[in-house]
Design a protein around this motif. Structure first.
Motif, PDB file in Angstrom:
ATOM      1  N   ASN A 256       0.804  -1.219   0.000  1.00 63.06           N
ATOM      2  CA  ASN A 256       0.000   0.000   0.000  1.00 63.06           C
ATOM      3  C   ASN A 256       0.840   1.275   0.000  1.00 63.06           C
ATOM      4  O   ASN A 256       0.322   2.349  -0.317  1.00 63.06           O
ATOM      5  N   THR A 257       2.102   1.200   0.399  1.00 66.60           N
ATOM      6  CA  THR A 257       2.956   2.389   0.391  1.00 66.60           C
ATOM      7  C   THR A 257       4.327   2.036  -0.164  1.00 66.60           C
ATOM      8  O   THR A 257       4.754   0.877  -0.151  1.00 66.60           O
ATOM      9  N   ARG A 258       5.037   3.068  -0.607  1.00 62.71           N
ATOM     10  CA  ARG A 258       6.381   2.865  -1.140  1.00 62.71           C
ATOM     11  C   ARG A 258       7.340   2.417  -0.047  1.00 62.71           C
ATOM     12  O   ARG A 258       8.223   1.583  -0.278  1.00 62.71           O
ATOM     13  N   ALA A 259       7.174   2.980   1.159  1.00 63.94           N
ATOM     14  CA  ALA A 259       8.062   2.611   2.261  1.00 63.94           C
ATOM     15  C   ALA A 259       7.910   1.128   2.601  1.00 63.94           C
ATOM     16  O   ALA A 259       8.897   0.413   2.824  1.00 63.94           O
ATOM     17  N   GLN A 260       6.661   0.651   2.637  1.00 66.79           N
ATOM     18  CA  GLN A 260       6.439  -0.771   2.916  1.00 66.79           C
ATOM     19  C   GLN A 260       7.026  -1.641   1.814  1.00 66.79           C
ATOM     20  O   GLN A 260       7.614  -2.700   2.089  1.00 66.79           O
ATOM     21  N   ALA A 261       6.889  -1.201   0.571  1.00 62.50           N
ATOM     22  CA  ALA A 261       7.438  -1.970  -0.546  1.00 62.50           C
ATOM     23  C   ALA A 261       8.957  -2.069  -0.447  1.00 62.50           C
ATOM     24  O   ALA A 261       9.539  -3.136  -0.660  1.00 62.50           O
ATOM     25  N   GLU A 262       9.612  -0.958  -0.126  1.00 52.76           N
ATOM     26  CA  GLU A 262      11.073  -0.956  -0.008  1.00 52.76           C
ATOM     27  C   GLU A 262      11.525  -1.899   1.108  1.00 52.76           C
ATOM     28  O   GLU A 262      12.465  -2.678   0.939  1.00 52.76           O
ATOM     29  N   LEU A 263      10.865  -1.817   2.257  1.00 54.40           N
ATOM     30  CA  LEU A 263      11.246  -2.655   3.385  1.00 54.40           C
ATOM     31  C   LEU A 263      11.011  -4.130   3.076  1.00 54.40           C
ATOM     32  O   LEU A 263      11.852  -4.990   3.375  1.00 54.40           O
ATOM     33  N   TYR A 264       9.892  -4.426   2.441  1.00 53.28           N
ATOM     34  CA  TYR A 264       9.580  -5.815   2.115  1.00 53.28           C
ATOM     35  C   TYR A 264      10.557  -6.360   1.078  1.00 53.28           C
ATOM     36  O   TYR A 264      11.011  -7.505   1.172  1.00 53.28           O
ATOM     37  N   PHE A 265      10.886  -5.540   0.079  1.00 50.87           N
ATOM     38  CA  PHE A 265      11.836  -5.974  -0.939  1.00 50.87           C
ATOM     39  C   PHE A 265      13.183  -6.316  -0.300  1.00 50.87           C
ATOM     40  O   PHE A 265      13.823  -7.312  -0.647  1.00 50.87           O
ATOM     41  N   HIS A 266      13.599  -5.481   0.651  1.00 53.05           N
ATOM     42  CA  HIS A 266      14.857  -5.747   1.360  1.00 53.05           C
ATOM     43  C   HIS A 266      14.783  -7.078   2.097  1.00 53.05           C
ATOM     44  O   HIS A 266      15.703  -7.910   2.006  1.00 53.05           O
ATOM     45  N   ASN A 267      13.684  -7.312   2.803  1.00 53.17           N
ATOM     46  CA  ASN A 267      13.555  -8.535   3.597  1.00 53.17           C
ATOM     47  C   ASN A 267      13.425  -9.785   2.730  1.00 53.17           C
ATOM     48  O   ASN A 267      13.991 -10.832   3.048  1.00 53.17           O
ATOM     49  N   ILE A 268      12.666  -9.662   1.632  1.00 47.30           N
ATOM     50  CA  ILE A 268      12.489 -10.844   0.790  1.00 47.30           C
ATOM     51  C   ILE A 268      13.786 -11.165   0.047  1.00 47.30           C
ATOM     52  O   ILE A 268      14.082 -12.327  -0.236  1.00 47.30           O
ATOM     53  N   TRP A 269      14.567 -10.126  -0.242  1.00 44.55           N
ATOM     54  CA  TRP A 269      15.849 -10.367  -0.909  1.00 44.55           C
ATOM     55  C   TRP A 269      16.816 -11.078   0.032  1.00 44.55           C
ATOM     56  O   TRP A 269      17.554 -11.975  -0.388  1.00 44.55           O
ATOM     57  N   LEU A 270      16.800 -10.728   1.302  1.00 44.49           N
ATOM     58  CA  LEU A 270      17.659 -11.400   2.276  1.00 44.49           C
ATOM     59  C   LEU A 270      17.272 -12.868   2.443  1.00 44.49           C
ATOM     60  O   LEU A 270      18.121 -13.719   2.697  1.00 44.49           O
ATOM     61  N   ALA A 271      15.962 -13.162   2.302  1.00 40.89           N
ATOM     62  CA  ALA A 271      15.489 -14.540   2.471  1.00 40.89           C
ATOM     63  C   ALA A 271      15.518 -15.337   1.167  1.00 40.89           C
ATOM     64  O   ALA A 271      15.218 -16.530   1.170  1.00 40.89           O
ATOM     65  N   ASN A 272      15.901 -14.723   0.075  1.00 43.01           N
ATOM     66  CA  ASN A 272      15.854 -15.331  -1.250  1.00 43.01           C
ATOM     67  C   ASN A 272      17.076 -16.212  -1.497  1.00 43.01           C
ATOM     68  O   ASN A 272      17.956 -15.884  -2.298  1.00 43.01           O
ATOM     69  N   GLU A 273      17.116 -17.345  -0.814  1.00 51.07           N
ATOM     70  CA  GLU A 273      18.284 -18.227  -0.893  1.00 51.07           C
ATOM     71  C   GLU A 273      18.443 -18.862  -2.273  1.00 51.07           C
ATOM     72  O   GLU A 273      19.544 -19.231  -2.666  1.00 51.07           O
ATOM     73  N   ASP A 274      17.336 -18.976  -3.019  1.00 47.18           N
ATOM     74  CA  ASP A 274      17.402 -19.577  -4.356  1.00 47.18           C
ATOM     75  C   ASP A 274      17.752 -18.571  -5.436  1.00 47.18           C
ATOM     76  O   ASP A 274      17.758 -18.910  -6.630  1.00 47.18           O
ATOM     77  N   GLN A 275      18.031 -17.337  -5.033  1.00 45.98           N
ATOM     78  CA  GLN A 275      18.423 -16.283  -5.983  1.00 45.98           C
ATOM     79  C   GLN A 275      17.393 -16.101  -7.104  1.00 45.98           C
ATOM     80  O   GLN A 275      17.747 -15.950  -8.283  1.00 45.98           O
ATOM     81  N   LEU A 276      16.117 -16.115  -6.726  1.00 51.72           N
ATOM     82  CA  LEU A 276      15.062 -15.866  -7.706  1.00 51.72           C
ATOM     83  C   LEU A 276      15.171 -14.425  -8.204  1.00 51.72           C
ATOM     84  O   LEU A 276      15.408 -13.515  -7.413  1.00 51.72           O
ATOM     85  N   PRO A 277      14.995 -14.198  -9.495  1.00 49.10           N
ATOM     86  CA  PRO A 277      15.054 -12.812 -10.009  1.00 49.10           C
ATOM     87  C   PRO A 277      13.811 -12.028  -9.575  1.00 49.10           C
ATOM     88  O   PRO A 277      12.704 -12.283 -10.057  1.00 49.10           O
ATOM     89  N   ILE A 278      13.994 -11.091  -8.672  1.00 49.23           N
ATOM     90  CA  ILE A 278      12.896 -10.299  -8.113  1.00 49.23           C
ATOM     91  C   ILE A 278      13.240  -8.822  -8.258  1.00 49.23           C
ATOM     92  O   ILE A 278      14.362  -8.407  -7.948  1.00 49.23           O
ATOM     93  N   GLY A 279      12.309  -8.032  -8.751  1.00 47.33           N
ATOM     94  CA  GLY A 279      12.523  -6.596  -8.917  1.00 47.33           C
ATOM     95  C   GLY A 279      11.588  -5.785  -8.049  1.00 47.33           C
ATOM     96  O   GLY A 279      10.718  -6.322  -7.362  1.00 47.33           O
ATOM     97  N   ILE A 280      11.761  -4.479  -8.085  1.00 46.70           N
ATOM     98  CA  ILE A 280      10.889  -3.566  -7.338  1.00 46.70           C
ATOM     99  C   ILE A 280      10.476  -2.426  -8.263  1.00 46.70           C
ATOM    100  O   ILE A 280      11.257  -1.986  -9.118  1.00 46.70           O
TER     101      ILE A 280
END
Length: 812
Positions: free
Chosen positions: A254-278
Motif C-alpha cells: 500500500n505504500t512505497r516505504a512498505q514496498a522498499e522494506l519488504y523488498f529488502h527482507n524478501i531479498w535477504l530470504a531469497n536463498e534460491d536467488q530468484l530474479p525479483i525486482g521492485i
C-alpha cells in the motif's frame, strides 16, 4: 449493426479470435455523444474503445488528430501505444500513434503541436498543458473522439477534475466531440457517467460479460500473523514458495516505504536467488523502465510494487497477485487482482497476506465483498475550487476569453454542474487580483479585463510560469526532526501528515526517544527532550490508506456471526474470547471498553471510521476530556479504534460525542496546529498562488512552505474570509482530518453507546496496547522484545500461548 472492415475480420481470424459482444456494441454506438464501458480486466475494453477510431481511419481520410486517449499513468499510455501499434502494423494500416507525457522529448512535443498524430496518448497534466497554448484550436481542429481509460481512478482525485475541465474546453472547440470512458471497477456507474457526460447530454452505460469470478484466497502460512505491525515479514517463506510455483508474481503493497522494506527482507530470504525486482513511483525513470522491460521479456519471477502497477498495464506472463497488508478498499483490491491472467474469461488468481491479526478479519471481509461483487467508494462532493482557479489561468494562457462563455463551459462538467455564478466570479476575481488582502501586490494580479469585456493575462510573459506549474499532484514530503536551537542535532524524519497533526506540547516517539513538539519551521520539526515514560501521541507504521466505510461496516457485520468458519482458528478463538469476556462491536452502536493497565486508565473506542478519522477523534476526545476535568495523557489511533490513556475513568461518554461540541473543538484545534497550513500550501499551489516551479529553478519544499506560511498568516489575520482560506477549510475537513467519517459515525450510533469496564486488558484491546510507546529498535532484538510483550499482553487478556507453528485454511 456496424460492419467491421474486412482487414479487421481477417486479422481477428488469423489470431483465432472473434469480436466480443461489447466490442461490437461500441462499434454500433460510435456516434453516441458519451458512452461508458464497464468490462472485466482482459476483456479487450481498450480495443473496444479504439475500434470505432481504427475503423473510421481505415475507411476515411483524416487530417490531423482523430482520437485523444487519456490515461492516469505514463506507463499505461506507453503500454497502450505498444499494444495498439502491433495490430495496426500487422494489418498494414497507415496510422500514426504517439504518446505525449512528461517523458516525451521537447523536440517531439513541438512536432506534435505542428503536426498532430492520428491518435495521441496522454495524461491529464499533458492535456491541460496542450489546451493552454494559443494554437490549441488548430491542434484539435480534427478531433472526433476522446477515450478516458481507467476512468474510475481519475474520477476519485483532483487529476480527474482537471481532466474533465480540460474536456469541457475541447468540447467548446469541437462541439460534436464523442466521449468514451473505460473501466473494469466502478462501484457507482451512474456517478461516473455523470462526470463523463457533457451536461445535460446523456451518457449510456454498457456492461460487458463480467467473466468468471476471481480465484482469490488468503495465503496459508505456518506462522500466524503477529498481533501488531504492518510489514507482513512473517509470511515471506510462504510467499517465496508461491513465487517459485508461478511464472510472474506481482507483490502489491500500500505504500512505497512498505514496498522498499519488504523488498529488502524478501531479498535477504531469497536463498534460491530468484530474479525479483521492485517498482514504484519514487524510483528513477530509467530504473522503472528497466524493470518494466524485464517483466515484458519474462526475466523476472516477481515484482514488489505499489499502485504504479494497479492499472491496465499488461506486463508479461503475470499469473499471480499477492496483496501484502489489508487492501483497505475492495475496489482497489479488485483492480489489483485483475493484473493476473490478463485474458478474457480467464479467472484472475490472487492471495491476501494480512499483516497482523486484526487485518485477518479485514481480509476475510474483503474476500466476502469481492465474491459478492460489492465495490466501495465514497462520494467526492462538488468540484474543488482550487482546480477551477488553475483552469481559469490555463484558459487565459490560450488567449482572451469571455467570462460568461467560460462559466457556461465549466457548468457542463459533471463535478461543477452545481457551481454558482457567484462562486465562479470569486475564483475569477482571485485569479485577477489575488483577493482583497493581496490586491496591492503585482505578482498576484495575473488577469485584467479589456474594454470589450474579455479577460486576458495582465502580462503575457506569465504564461510560461503558469504552464510550468500545471498539475494537481502534490509531493508527499517528509519533514526533518531536530533538537530545538541553532545547530540542533537531527533526529530523523517523520511524515509531513503526522507533523501537521501536532500541537505545541505533544510528545511522540522517534529513534527510541520521547520528544516534545515545539514548532514547525521551514520543513523542520523542532523538539525538546521529555522525561515521560510514554508519548502522548503514539503512531505506528501503517498504510496511508484508510479502510473504506463499506468495508468497515462489513467487518462489524461479520462480528455478529455465531461463529467464524472463514477465519483461521487463532483469530476466531480471539474473537470468541472477546465475546465471552466483553462484547464485539455492533452495527448502530458504539463500543467503548475501559480497563486499568500500568497504573493508567485505558479507554478503547471502537469507531471503525478509518485511520484519519480515528486519529482526529483521538485529538478531539482528549481535548474534550481535558475540558471536563478528566486527565488524558495520550492516545493512538488505528483504522478500527482509538485508544486513550489517562488518570481518570470516563463514567458518562455521551457528552464527549456530542457532534456540535466535536465540531467546535475541531475549529479550535485546526486554528492551533499545522493541518490548515499544510492544506493551504497544497491548495494554494494548485490554485496558482504559490509557484513550485520557476523558469530559473524549482522551489524547494522548504521555500514553498516558508512562503505559504507567511501567506496563510497574512490572510488569516487580514482577510479571514479569503477564497483560499475557504477552500483550505473545505479540503482539510474532507482530507487529512476526515471529519465526515466522524459525523457519519455519530449519526449512525446516536446515543447508543456501550461503556464496559473491565479489570484487565480485553482481547480486542490487546493488539492496540502493543502499539503504545513502541520503540523502533532495529534488528532481532526488536522482534524478540515485541514477541515477549505480545505474549505477556495476550496472557493478561486471557488468550493461551500460541504454538510456534499452526496451519490453517480458509474455505474460499
Amino acid at each position: 449493426m456496424a460492419i467491421l472492415p474486412h482487414i479487421f475480420t481477417d486479422w481477428f481470424a488469423s489470431k483465432g479470435w472473434s469480436i466480443h459482444p461489447h466490442q461490437q456494441d461500441m462499434l454500433d454506438r460510435a456516434d453516441d455523444p458519451a458512452l461508458l464501458l464497464i468490462a472485466p480486466t482482459g476483456g479487450g475494453k481498450t480495443l473496444a474503445g479504439f475500434l470505432p477510431t481504427l475503423a473510421d481511419l481505415t475507411q476515411n481520410d483524416h487530417a490531423g488528430m482523430h482520437t485523444l486517449y487519456i490515461s492516469p499513468l505514463k506507463a499505461l499510455a506507453a503500454d497502450i501505444k505498444r499494444n495498439l501499434r502491433t495490430p495496426v502494423e500487422e494489418m498494414g494500416i497507415d496510422i500514426r500513434i504517439e504518446d505525449r507525457t512528461g517523458d516525451t522529448s521537447q523536440t517531439q512535443k513541438k512536432r506534435q503541436r505542428a503536426d498532430p498524430p492520428h491518435i495521441l496518448l496522454t495524461t491529464p497534466e499533458s492535456l491541460a498543458l496542450l489546451t493552454s497554448y494559443e494554437d490549441a484550436p488548430r491542434m484539435f481542429a480534427g478531433l472526433k473522439r476522446v477515450i478516458v481509460d481507467e476512468i474510475h481512478a481519475l474520477a476519485e482525485s483532483k487529476r480527474g477534475d482537471q481532466m474533465f475541465l480540460a474536456l469541457s474546453r475541447l468540447q467548446a472547440l469541437r462541439p460534436d466531440l464523442k466521449r468514451v470512458g473505460l473501466s473494469a471497477t466502478v462501484e457507482d456507474p451512474a456517478a461516473i457517467a455523470h462526470l463523463l457526460a457533457k451536461h445535460p447530454d446523456p451518457c449510456d452505460i454498457l456492461h460487458a460479460d463480467p467473466g468468471p469470478p476471481p480465484d482469490i484466497k488468503m495465503l496459508v502460512t505456518d506462522e500466524p500473523p503477529p498481533w501488531s505491525g504492518s510489514g507482513g515479514k512473517y509470511a515471506i517463506p510462504a510467499v517465496l514458495e508461491e513465487v517459485k510455483k508461478h511464472k510472474t508474481t506481482l507483490i502489491f503493497h500500500n505504500t512505497r516505504a512498505q514496498a522498499e522494506l519488504y523488498f529488502h527482507n524478501i531479498w535477504l530470504a531469497n536463498e534460491d536467488q530468484l530474479p525479483i525486482g521492485i517498482h514504484h513511483g519514487s524510483l528513477d525513470r530509467q530504473q522503472r523502465e528497466k524493470v518494466e522491460q524485464a517483466m515484458v521479456d519474462g526475466h523476472l519471477k516477481a515484482i514488489v510494487c505499489t499502485g504504479t502497477l494497479d492499472l491496465g498495464i499488461d506486463w508479461g506472463d503475470v499469473d499471480l497477485i499477492i496483496q501484502v497488508g489489508a487492501p483497505k478498499n475492495v475496489k482497489r483490491l479488485v483492480q489489483r487482482i485483475g493484473r493476473a491472467n490478463h485474458r478474457y474469461n480467464a479467472p484472475s488468481k490472487a492471495l491476501l497476506v494480512p499483516a497482523n491479526r486484526f487485518e485477518v478479519v479485514e481480509c476475510v471481509a474483503a474476500l466476502d465483498a469481492v465474491h459478492a461483487g460489492a465495490l466501495d467508494g465514497d462520494p467526492r462532493g462538488p468540484g474543488p475550487r482550487d482546480v477551477l482557479c488553475q483552469h481559469i489561468l490555463i484558459r487565459a494562457c490560450a488567449g482572451p476569453f469571455d467570462a460568461g462563455a467560460l462559466f457556461n463551459e465549466i457548468s457542463t462538467t459533471g463535478a461543477y454542474t452545481s457551481l454558482s455564478r457567484a462562486e465562479f466570479d470569486a475564483c475569477l476575481d482571485f485569479c485577477a487580483t489575488g483577493g482583497y488582502a493581496l490586491r496591492a501586490y503585482d505578482q498576484w494580479k495575473r488577469l485584467q479585463q479589456r474594454p470589450d469585456g474579455q479577460w486576458q493575462l495582465r502580462d503575457p510573459r506569465s504564461a510560461l510560469r503558469i504552464r510550468m506549474n500545471i498539475g494537481t499532484i502534490q509531493d508527499t514530503d517528509t519533514v526533518k526532526v531536530r533538537w530545538k536551537g541553532r545547530g540542533g542535532k537531527p533526529l530523523g524524519e517523520i511524515e509531513e501528515g503526522f507533523a501537521a497533526t501536532l500541537t505545541q506540547g505533544d510528545t511522540f516517539l522517534i529513534g527510541g526517544q520521547i520528544v516534545r513538539y515545539d514548532s514547525l519551521r521551514e520543513m523542520t520539526v523542532q523538539v525538546t527532550r521529555d522525561a515521560a515514560k510514554k508519548p502522548k501521541i503514539a503512531t505506528f507504521l501503517g498504510t496511508k490508506f484508510a479502510t473504506s466505510t463499506q468495508l468497515s461496516h462489513r467487518i462489524i457485520e461479520m462480528f455478529q456471526q455465531d461463529s467464524w468458519p472463514a477465519l483461521p482458528p487463532h483469530t476466531s478463538d480471539w474473537l470468541t474470547l472477546q465475546r465471552e469476556v466483553s462484547r464485539l462491536p455492533e452495527p448502530g452502536r458504539l463500543l467503548i471498553e475501559s480497563f486499568p493497565h500500568d497504573n493508567r486508565i485505558h479507554t478503547a473506542v471502537y469507531g471503525f471510521a478509518g485511520r484519519n478519522a480515528m486519529q482526529t477523534l483521538g485529538l478531539l476526545l482528549t481535548k474534550r476530556m481535558e475540558e471536563t476535568g478528566l486527565n488524558p495523557l495520550g492516545f493512538l489511533a488505528t483504522d478500527y479504534a482509538t485508544l486513550i490513556w489517562g488518570l481518570d475513568k470516563i463514567t458518562d461518554p455521551a457528552p464527549l460525542f456530542d457532534i456540535d461540541a466535536l465540531r467546535n473543538g475541531l475549529d479550535t484545534w485546526l486554528a492551533g496546529n499545522a493541518v490548515m497550513k499544510r492544506t493551504f500550501r497544497a491548495s494554494a499551489t494548485i490554485a496558482g498562488l504559490i509557484e513550485r516551479n520557476l523558469p530559473s529553478n524549482r522551489k524547494t519544499g522548504r521555500q514553498a512552505t516558508f512562503s505559504s506560511d507567511i501567506l496563510y498568516d497574512t490572510l488569516a489575520k487580514y482577510d479571514p474570509d479569503h477564497l483560499m482560506l475557504q477552500i483550505t477549510r473545505q479540503e482539510a475537513m474532507r482530507g487529512l482530518v476526515d471529519f465526515g467519517r466522524i459525523e457519519e459515525m455519530c449519526a449512525r450510533i446516536g446515543t447508543r453507546i456501550d461503556l464496559i469496564e473491565h479489570s484487565r486488558v480485553t482481547p480486542l484491546a490487546a493488539p492496540l496496547m502493543l502499539e503504545v510507546g513502541r520503540v523502533p529498535i532495529k534488528g532481532l532484538a526488536e522482534e524478540k522484545l515485541l514477541a515477549e510483550e505480545a505474549e505477556r499482553l495476550m496472557t493478561t487478556a486471557g488468550l493461551p500461548p500460541e504454538p510456534k507453528k499452526k496451519e490453517w485454511r480458509v474455505p474460499f
